[in-house]
Design a protein around this motif. Structure first.
Motif, PDB file in Angstrom:
ATOM      1  N   ARG A   1       0.837  -1.205   0.000  1.00  0.00           N
ATOM      2  CA  ARG A   1       0.000   0.000   0.000  1.00  0.00           C
ATOM      3  C   ARG A   1       0.868   1.249   0.000  1.00  0.00           C
ATOM      4  NH1 ARG A   1      -2.400   3.140   4.275  1.00  0.00           N
ATOM      5  NH2 ARG A   1      -1.463   1.749   5.827  1.00  0.00           N
TER       6      ARG A   1
ATOM      7  N   ASP B   1      -3.738   5.123  -0.810  1.00  0.00           N
ATOM      8  CA  ASP B   1      -4.621   5.835   0.115  1.00  0.00           C
ATOM      9  C   ASP B   1      -4.230   7.301   0.149  1.00  0.00           C
ATOM     10  OD1 ASP B   1      -6.010   3.566   0.791  1.00  0.00           O
ATOM     11  OD2 ASP B   1      -4.819   3.137   2.581  1.00  0.00           O
TER      12      ASP B   1
ATOM     13  N   ARG C   1      -2.473  -0.680  -3.835  1.00  0.00           N
ATOM     14  CA  ARG C   1      -3.510   0.236  -3.338  1.00  0.00           C
ATOM     15  C   ARG C   1      -2.866   1.569  -2.982  1.00  0.00           C
ATOM     16  NH1 ARG C   1      -6.332  -1.005   2.475  1.00  0.00           N
ATOM     17  NH2 ARG C   1      -6.881   1.134   3.017  1.00  0.00           N
TER      18      ARG C   1
END
Length: 427
Positions: free
Chosen positions: A353, A405, A403
């Motif tokens: 991430r 964020d 991913r």
């Protein structure tokens, strides 16, 4: 003959071109491309911080996009396209430039007065470390801290072994053979760069001239302060710099120029005058977007970046957390030749991430205004957000993140649009 006059816009555009940022992330990584990039900018800085990726990996990614890190390691430590030495700081420099840096190595042995006391105090240590590398190399610093040869006294475990390695490296008796978990492994210079070592070192005058012209080439045009703070190694005296510059001016290789609005003198290579003129006619300094490592060569002299791009950048790694304004490892955001913001990023490797902890846009960009320096006109919010999203997606792919964020956004009014742009790009 009248002094040539150029706009800050022309200087900024040529600077970006020499830094291979006129088309960021648009090239394929090859041996020739890597060598040209390092030669044009003077070196690729190394740093141990690994919040997202090592500085040199980020710098190469900013130019070549997603690439195979193993392929880069082969180019560096097997094919020896670049080698490690000190240029601005610890850097990867072109092996083709070895004769120049060989002069710096040879001079280091005799002109670096800070080593005098150490060498006098530890001659046996110096001989033992070099002999150990000759017999058992390549060796890392840990090899001298964790073990001692038969019959060696306690001095083998002293911290001075680290200083001995530094001196032997800087003075050109050993070289960085490879790295394991970013720890340098040293071997004799003649075993690491045998073909380069066969070339004669430049003499001192030739080296100072080379140092001046490489710096001017990398920047396109520069003030005397820029020249002093770009390639900061070796630390030449003011008199040495002035003498070298005057000689180049007399020969016509360097010319004094005027940059509109600047009060101080600027200089450029005579051969770059046409390139400066062409750069000033471009509609944009570059096309494309990327994030830059805090130690990118474009940012080596922060005040120069502020003058040319209106971007006041300070890395906050060494600032106490409570006093940081953007974040620990903020990456400048370059979109179409304009530095429009910075992103404090962190890679969570176990989670695959990439976290954009703080996306901070420059106030002028957030207002829709033109940049305060070297203006190509205002950049639309949509274009800036697209550039951010595309760069973040590429960085995530490079780092193996699945991913992305988004945390804090400044100004907060752009948070929803930033999240939408970044998350839609990652789908």
């Amino acid at each position: 003959m009248s002094t040539p006059v150029f706009s800050p816009r022309a200087v900024a555009a040529l600077f970006l071109a020499r830094q291979h940022l006129e088309r960021p992330r648009a090239r394929k990584l090859t041996a020739g491309g890597l060598a040209r990039f390092a030669a044009d900018c003077g070196g690729v800085q190394l740093d141990s911080i690994n919040v997202v990726a090592r500085a040199h990996h980020l710098t190469v990614w900013s130019r070549f996009g997603v690439y195979d890190r193993a392929a880069l390691e082969r180019l560096l430590y097997q094919r020896r396209v670049l080698f490690e030495y000190w240029a601005h700081a610890a850097c990867l420099v072109p092996t083709a430039h070895f004769p120049a840096w060989r002069r710096a190595m040879l001079d280091y042995r005799h002109r670096h007065k800070g080593w005098t006391g150490f060498l006098r105090k530890h001659p046996r240590l110096m001989r033992a470390v070099e002999s150990a590398i000759a017999a058992r190399g390549p060796l890392a610093n840990a090899d001298f801290q964790a073990a001692r040869p038969p019959g060696a006294a306690g001095w083998w475990n002293w911290k001075p072994a680290t200083h001995a390695l530094d001196f032997l490296w800087m003075s050109g008796r050993i070289a960085v053979h490879s790295r394991t978990h970013f720890q340098k492994r040293f071997d004799l210079l003649e075993r690491v760069l045998p073909e380069a070592l066969a070339q004669a070192a430049l003499d001192r005058d030739a080296f100072r001239h080379w140092h001046l012209t490489r710096s001017l080439h990398a920047m396109g045009a520069a003030t005397e302060t820029d020249l002093r703070l770009y390639l900061t190694y070796p630390k030449l005296t003011a008199a040495e710099r002035a003498t070298t510059l005057r000689a180049a001016l007399r020969r016509g290789e360097v010319v004094q120029i005027e940059v509109a609005g600047a009060r101080t003198a600027w200089y450029a290579l005579a051969r770059d005058l046409d390139a400066l003129a062409a750069a000033g006619r471009r509609r944009a300094a570059s096309r494309g977007a990327t994030l830059l490592a805090p130690f990118d060569s474009l940012l080596w002299h922060r005040d120069r970046v502020a003058r040319l791009f209106g971007f006041d950048y300070r890395i906050e790694v060494y600032v106490p957390a409570a006093r940081r304004t953007v974040g620990y490892y903020a990456l400048p955001l370059l979109v179409d030749g304009q530095l429009i913001g910075r992103v404090d990023a962190k890679l969570h490797r176990a989670e695959h991430r990439l976290e954009l902890r703080h996306v901070h846009f420059e106030p002028w960009f957030a207002r829709g205004d033109a940049p305060p320096a070297a203006s190509w006109g205002p950049l639309s919010i949509e274009r800036g957000l697209t550039g951010l999203a595309d760069s973040a997606a590429s960085l995530a792919a490079f780092c193996g993140a699945h991913r992305i964020d988004v945390g804090r956004v400044s100004p907060a009014s752009l948070r929803a649009r930033v999240r939408s742009a970044v998350l839609s790009q990652g789908e």
